[in-house]
Every structure is written in C-alpha cells, then in structure tokens.
Design a protein around this motif. Structure first.
Motif, PDB file in Angstrom:
ATOM      1  N   PRO A 102      -1.378  10.875 -10.957  1.00 38.10           N
ATOM      2  CA  PRO A 102      -0.581  10.436  -9.810  1.00 38.10           C
ATOM      3  C   PRO A 102      -0.476   8.909  -9.732  1.00 38.10           C
ATOM      4  N   GLY A 103       0.539   8.456  -9.023  1.00 44.01           N
ATOM      5  CA  GLY A 103       0.790   7.030  -8.867  1.00 44.01           C
ATOM      6  C   GLY A 103       2.253   6.818  -8.553  1.00 44.01           C
ATOM      7  N   VAL A 125       3.365   4.062   3.642  1.00 42.94           N
ATOM      8  CA  VAL A 125       3.756   2.886   2.865  1.00 42.94           C
ATOM      9  C   VAL A 125       3.686   1.656   3.757  1.00 42.94           C
ATOM     10  N   ASP A 126       3.153   0.571   3.220  1.00 40.63           N
ATOM     11  CA  ASP A 126       3.232  -0.755   3.841  1.00 40.63           C
ATOM     12  C   ASP A 126       4.000  -1.659   2.883  1.00 40.63           C
ATOM     13  N   TRP A 127       4.909  -2.458   3.402  1.00 40.90           N
ATOM     14  CA  TRP A 127       5.737  -3.281   2.537  1.00 40.90           C
ATOM     15  C   TRP A 127       6.251  -4.483   3.311  1.00 40.90           C
ATOM     16  N   SER A 128       6.912  -5.390   2.601  1.00 42.41           N
ATOM     17  CA  SER A 128       7.544  -6.548   3.227  1.00 42.41           C
ATOM     18  C   SER A 128       8.671  -7.032   2.333  1.00 42.41           C
ATOM     19  N   PHE A 129       9.578  -7.832   2.906  1.00 42.94           N
ATOM     20  CA  PHE A 129      10.626  -8.470   2.109  1.00 42.94           C
ATOM     21  C   PHE A 129      11.205  -9.633   2.889  1.00 42.94           C
ATOM     22  N   THR A 130      11.815 -10.544   2.148  1.00 43.93           N
ATOM     23  CA  THR A 130      12.528 -11.671   2.737  1.00 43.93           C
ATOM     24  C   THR A 130      13.956 -11.241   3.028  1.00 43.93           C
ATOM     25  N   GLY A 157      -3.139  10.947   2.434  1.00 46.07           N
ATOM     26  CA  GLY A 157      -4.346  10.192   2.736  1.00 46.07           C
ATOM     27  C   GLY A 157      -5.011   9.533   1.551  1.00 46.07           C
ATOM     28  N   THR A 158      -4.499   9.768   0.350  1.00 42.09           N
ATOM     29  CA  THR A 158      -5.088   9.184  -0.858  1.00 42.09           C
ATOM     30  C   THR A 158      -4.212   8.046  -1.359  1.00 42.09           C
ATOM     31  N   GLU A 159      -4.802   6.871  -1.477  1.00 43.26           N
ATOM     32  CA  GLU A 159      -4.025   5.731  -1.958  1.00 43.26           C
ATOM     33  C   GLU A 159      -3.718   5.886  -3.441  1.00 43.26           C
ATOM     34  N   LEU A 160      -2.483   5.552  -3.805  1.00 43.93           N
ATOM     35  CA  LEU A 160      -2.040   5.642  -5.192  1.00 43.93           C
ATOM     36  C   LEU A 160      -1.829   4.251  -5.760  1.00 43.93           C
ATOM     37  N   GLU A 161      -2.066   4.110  -7.042  1.00 44.80           N
ATOM     38  CA  GLU A 161      -1.890   2.844  -7.734  1.00 44.80           C
ATOM     39  C   GLU A 161      -0.512   2.794  -8.389  1.00 44.80           C
ATOM     40  N   LYS A 162      -0.024   1.580  -8.567  1.00 46.51           N
ATOM     41  CA  LYS A 162       1.247   1.406  -9.249  1.00 46.51           C
ATOM     42  C   LYS A 162       1.068   1.636 -10.740  1.00 46.51           C
ATOM     43  N   ILE A 163       1.989   2.364 -11.344  1.00 49.44           N
ATOM     44  CA  ILE A 163       1.980   2.637 -12.779  1.00 49.44           C
ATOM     45  C   ILE A 163       2.930   1.665 -13.465  1.00 49.44           C
ATOM     46  N   GLU A 164       2.418   0.912 -14.421  1.00 51.38           N
ATOM     47  CA  GLU A 164       3.266   0.024 -15.215  1.00 51.38           C
ATOM     48  C   GLU A 164       3.667   0.782 -16.474  1.00 51.38           C
ATOM     49  N   ARG A 190       0.856  -1.194   0.000  1.00 54.25           N
ATOM     50  CA  ARG A 190       0.000   0.000   0.000  1.00 54.25           C
ATOM     51  C   ARG A 190       0.879   1.226   0.000  1.00 54.25           C
ATOM     52  N   LEU A 191       0.470   2.256  -0.759  1.00 55.55           N
ATOM     53  CA  LEU A 191       1.147   3.540  -0.749  1.00 55.55           C
ATOM     54  C   LEU A 191       0.091   4.633  -0.867  1.00 55.55           C
ATOM     55  N   ALA A 192       0.145   5.581   0.059  1.00 54.13           N
ATOM     56  CA  ALA A 192      -0.813   6.687   0.053  1.00 54.13           C
ATOM     57  C   ALA A 192      -0.062   7.996   0.223  1.00 54.13           C
ATOM     58  N   VAL A 193      -0.575   9.044  -0.444  1.00 53.09           N
ATOM     59  CA  VAL A 193      -0.020  10.387  -0.329  1.00 53.09           C
ATOM     60  C   VAL A 193      -1.120  11.312   0.145  1.00 53.09           C
TER      61      VAL A 193
END
Length: 661
Positions: free
Chosen positions: A153-154, A180-185, A133-140, A128-131
């Motif tokens: 935006p994105g 931002v919420d994230w994770s990794f190994t 308070g507004t969540e942004l989508e990933k741009i491919e 999750r990523l927000a700016v």
C-alpha cells in the motif's frame, strides 16, 4: 415526430406532389453509416447498466463520496492549508485494489503537462495521507512499470492524479475512510489560472482545491484523463461539510447552505441576510458603507472566523473570500421541488464592487435566469442559493461551479448590460448541465457546453422579448465556411485549434439542438428534453445515451442525423435549382449540394396568393440522390419558393434557398 406521423406526412406529400429523382444526376453523395457505440458502452448495455432506449438500465450504479473538508486561508501568503476526511462508498460490482484521487491544482506544478498557459505555483504539497487510520507512504515509481496494485500500500502522484493503493481491496458495497492534509499556493487570477485564484487582495476564489475522488463508472472504470487546462471536469456526486477559516473582515460564500451565519455576520448584516430569503425585492445585505466602516463580520479573540457550509448531492465545492465586495440578495421562484403543490424559492446572491457598475443589476439577471431555466428544463433549481461573484474590473466571461459562478467585472469599453446578462444566463444554465446532469466534460465538452449554450438562448430571448433562437443564426456557420472545424465527437483536448474546439463544444452542438427541435417539432422535442434532464439528473450519461434517448423520443432511426452532424464536418446546402410552369403544372427542382442529409421543407407561394407546403423527405437523400423534383398540379404559377423558411436548419448558404419570379 413519431414514426406513424412521419409516414403519414410522407404519404400526404406523395399524394399532393410528385417527388422525383432526376436521372441525369450522378449518385455521388456519401451516405451516413450507422452509429456504432464503442465496445465498453455495448458491454454496459449487456450488463444492464445502460439501455438502447437511452435511459439508465435496471442495474445502473454509481459511486458516492462523503467529504468533511477544512480550509484555512492565509491571505498574506496567498496560501491554502487543507485537511479532509473522505468516506468513499463502493457501489460498483467490482473489487477495487486502489482508488484514484484528482489533484487538479497540480496543473500549476513545475513541468506539468498542459495545453494552455498556467502560472507555476508548485502544485499540491501532501503532508499526510491515511487510509482506515493507517498512514501511507508516498511511492516513488521511477522507471518501474509494474501495476500500481502490486507496489502498495501507498500513494503516488502522477500529474493531476493521485493513485492510492489500499492496504486491502475495497469490496463491493463496502466503504473506506481516507484522511489527507495538504497545502498549495493560490495562483493569481487571470489567463494563467482563470478558473480560480486571487486578485487585488480583495478576492480569493478557491476552486479545484482539495483531493477529490475521480469518477469510477460503469463504462470506462476509472476516468483518469489528465487535466491539461482546457477540457474541464468529470466529477462524482456526494455530500460535503465544509469549514473555511479566514481572518475576520473577510466574507465567505461557498457551495452549500451557510449553517452558522449568526457566528460570523454582524447583527444588522445577519438580519438583512435572513430578510432576503423571503424578499421578492433586492436586499442590500452588505453596502459599500458597511465595508468601509468594518461592519461586515464579527470579531474573534484570535482574529479568525470559521464559516461552515453543508451541501448534499453535488459534484464539487468552491468558496469565495471577499473583503471589499458589497452583497445584494433576493429570492427567486424555482417551481415545486417536492410535488406538494407549493412554489419553492432559491436565494440569489451577488457580490460586486462599485468599480464594476454594470453589476448593480446582476441580482436581477440571476433572478430571472434561475426562474426561467427552472421552467424551461422542467427541473426546479434544487439548491438553497445561487451566487454570482465579480472577479475583476475588465475581464468578460465566467466560470461555473455548483451554486456559484465567478465572472468578470464587464468594465471594458465594449462591455454591455446585455453581455453581462448573457454570460450570467450561460453560467447559471450550467447548474443543469453538468451540475445536475453529470456529463464527462474532460472527453465530451459538447455535452455540457453545447447543451448550456442551447439553453442560454431561451432566457436571453425571454428577457429581451425577442424571437426564440434559430439554428441558422449560429456562429458555427462562420467556422464551417472557413473549413476549419473539427468533429463534435472528437475528444475535447485533441481538437486542431482553439476555434475548432470552441465550435465543436459550444456553437455547433447548440445549433444542432435547435436543428433537432426544428426537425422533431417543439411539441415532441421540448418534453423529451425535459425528460432527458430528469432521467439523467445526478447521473452520468454518455454520448450514446443522448443519441439513444432522442432516437427513442423521435420514434424513428436518427443514426443519419448523429453520424452526419456529430461525427463528420459535413455541411448542409439545399438550393432551389429551378422553377418551371407549363401545361397546368409547376415543377420545382431542389438540389442538395452539401453532404448532410436533411428533409427539404419547401414553401411555395402561387400567383393566386395560395401558399403550399411540401417536403422532400430525408429518405430521398439517403438513397444517394442529390436532386428532387416537386410537381404541382395547378394553373396558378409559382411566384416564390423558399427552403426552410423557419430557419430551423443551419444551411451554409441561404442565398440559394429562395427563388422569386
């Protein structure tokens, strides 16, 4: 040496000895041309953010970021789950349509560009990523090449960078909140991930683990060079509130002050931890017996404890989680931080296992290093603690982070206590550069590694009661003799070889600082060096700031020095070519067989026991000459002539520096 002093010394030299060109010599040496800073640095001078004196300009600015970070360690899955609230303050005069975050862990992603091996763990997974308070989508992006600012935006991910296109541009003087919420190994610690990772289920050392704002500065704007695994980091300053959630029984230490020790440490451990803050003798906060009996941390209903840390004016945060490491602590004096006349202290922590016995004295090595370096740099260590963490039983070497260092166990057959002390002094010297003086390691690794290698030599010589380091003792000479060195000013990730990178980043710039100290004299260099640290503390100097600062301190143009030593791979080779005595005069002929111009400082011992000091000034060589004759009016012949007897300069062949009758 000031310009007036330099002129006076030249006049004295000319009055006492005739320094003459030898007309038979052809003028075939290259003459170093002036150092011309790049256009973007010259624009910064015009804008008043930099100066020609090497100090920040009246309009200097830099960005600031406030981080609230939470990390959840899942040891059995070798996993970090993180969340962040990041408030980015735009102190630049520029409107920013996007901000650039770094995802350093993506060097471990499949297909990542890198210049050294790295374990493939999948990199960072953004949930999750927000700016604002507004969540942004990933741009491919695919094959689309139009500017990112016209696609949002994105956000998108490009290697170790994550551009975030804002819903509306960030105005000068304004700030914006990013969540931002994230994770990794977590990769296994070792060669394919040596700066962080896990090993043997005892240690998780978590570094470069969160989305971090890239530096936007007054010279290059966004510095978004990819992290390829070798050249290190360029980070801005900010404040950090960090919470680490870990299973009970795991002891956590991190960048910053532990603000809730009573909520995580058992009472006897807590009492010893607090006692260490006022103790000049080592306190064994956590022993091997405590660990075996499970007496390290408190318990919780859910089996998880939250460790909270706060730090201010730092460029990064890391943390270590340990469940088999004993803990030594002691305070060390760092000087007067606030000018009130009293001595301030920092806490020294050492986490190590009994399988690494050399580490039993690590607390002492760190205590001495921090105290000495606070005096040497003239800048008291500013933070509440300095922590050393033993990373494994065999590996030598280490890695630096704000208030933390991770080093090997020094258990190989070649390991020595001196080796561990030396690496400790080196990693802790990094607290001044680049942690306080915030250099760009990604492009100019010599500014931090070279300065730190220079600084390392002085606590080592003090601890072992040895003479101060000499420029001529550098391992730089071995690479120079091999003909395989690269220019110091070459971009860090683009050296010809690992040895060329090491020489240009570590040994040569360290030797050159000792050379500059010998050239200017300690009485000029040492206070200038301390002023440089204080002037650029918590700021971002570029190479041309460094050059300009010491040129100003010298009081004379040093472009020849910077050009010949930092931009070229020329070498110094001065030689005593001949000594003749006749008709009440002695003539000493000095040849300059290398291409680096340096003053030739000549010590002449006469038969009557008198010792004379003469100097061929650098201007003689800068005129294109390769030979000089020093004539002495004396009836006593010379019995010994030596160039640079103090070994202040890294001459590539000292066998021709001395003549004896």
């Amino acid at each position: 040496m000031s310009e007036a002093s330099r002129i006076a010394s030249v006049i004295a030299l000319l009055a006492s000895a005739a320094v003459q060109s030898l007309p038979a010599q052809a003028l075939e040496r290259p003459i170093p041309y002036p150092v011309i800073a790049p256009a973007e640095f010259q624009r910064a001078i015009e804008n008043g953010t930099r100066t020609e004196t090497g100090a920040p300009g009246p309009n200097y600015w830099q960005q600031w970021t406030d981080y609230t970070l939470r990390a959840r360690l899942v040891p059995e899955e070798k996993r970090i789950e993180g969340s962040a609230r990041i408030v980015y303050h735009n102190n630049a005069p520029d409107e920013l349509p996007l901000v650039m975050l770094q995802l350093i862990q993506n060097v471990h992603a499949e297909g990542a560009a890198r210049n050294e091996p790295a374990e493939v763990t999948g990199g960072v997974q953004i949930a999750r990523l927000a700016v604002a308070g507004t969540e942004l989508e990933k741009i491919e992006r695919g094959g689309v090449t139009r500017p990112l600012s016209r696609m949002g935006p994105g956000y998108t991910i490009e290697g170790t960078n994550m551009p975030v296109i804002l819903p509306s541009p960030l105005a000068p003087g304004d700030s914006i909140a990013i969540e931002v919420d994230w994770s990794f190994t977590v990769p296994r610690r070792g060669a394919p991930g040596g700066r962080m990772g896990w090993n043997d289920d005892n240690l998780f050392h978590i570094a470069y683990w969160y989305p971090q704002l890239a530096v936007y500065d007054d010279v290059v704007g966004w510095q978004i060079d990819q992290f390829l695994g070798n050249a290190e980091f360029y980070m801005g300053y900010g404040s950090y509130d960090l919470t680490v959630e870990a299973p009970q029984g795991w002891v956590i230490m991190a960048t910053g002050e532990l603000v809730n020790p009573e909520e995580v440490l058992q009472t006897p451990v807590l009492a010893r931890y607090r006692r260490a803050h006022d103790s000049d003798e080592v306190v064994h906060v956590l022993s091997a017996e405590d660990i075996a009996a499970g007496r390290a941390t408190l318990s919780s209903e859910g089996g998880v404890l939250s460790w909270r840390f706060h730090s201010d004016t730092v460029r990064d945060v890391v943390f270590s989680a340990m469940r088999e490491s004993q803990w030594d602590a002691v305070r060390t004096p760092v000087g007067d931080r606030d000018g009130d006349g009293s001595i301030d202290y920092a806490l020294i922590n050492s986490f190590w296992r009994t399988t690494s016995p050399l580490w039993a004295e690590e607390w002492e090595y760190a205590k001495h290093s921090i105290a000495f370096l606070s005096r040497w740099t003239g800048f008291p260590y500013p933070w509440p603690h300095m922590t050393s963490v033993e990373g494994d039983g065999i590996e030598e070497g280490g890695m630096e982070y704000p208030m933390m260092t991770l080093m090997g166990g020094y258990n190989s057959p070649r390991s020595t206590a001196r080796g561990l002390y030396s690496v400790t002094a080196h990693e802790l010297a990094h607290m001044w550069v680049p942690m306080i003086v915030g250099t760009d390691e990604r492009r100019y690794s010599w500014m931090d590694e070279g300065t730190t290698s220079f600084n390392t030599g002085y606590p080592v010589s003090d601890y072992y009661s040895e003479p101060a380091p000499l420029a001529g003792n550098s391992s730089y000479l071995r690479t120079a003799l091999s003909g395989r060195e690269g220019e110091v000013m070459r971009r860090s990730d683009y050296h010809y070889s690992e040895s060329a990178y090491g020489t240009a980043s570590y040994s040569k710039p360290a030797a050159l600082l000792n050379t500059l100290r010998g050239l200017l004299g300690a009485e000029t260099f040492d206070p200038a060096f301390q002023r440089y640290i204080a002037t650029w503390a918590y700021k971002h100097p570029k190479p041309w700031d460094f050059f300009n600062f010491f040129t100003q301190a010298a009081g004379t143009n040093l472009d020849w020095f910077w050009r010949a030593w930092y931009y070229e791979t020329w070498t110094l080779d001065q030689a005593v070519e001949s000594v003749t005595s006749e008709n009440g005069a002695t003539t000493v002929t000095i040849e300059d067989r290398g291409w680096v111009p340096m003053p030739a400082r000549v010590t002449i011992t006469l038969e009557n026991g008198e010792t004379l000091m003469r100097e061929v000034p650098v201007e003689h060589w800068l005129s294109g000459q390769t030979s000089a004759a020093i004539t002495l009016a004396t009836d006593s012949p010379a019995v010994k002539v030596e160039i640079d007897a103090e070994q202040n300069f890294p001459d590539i062949d000292r066998t021709n520096n001395t003549w004896e009758r």
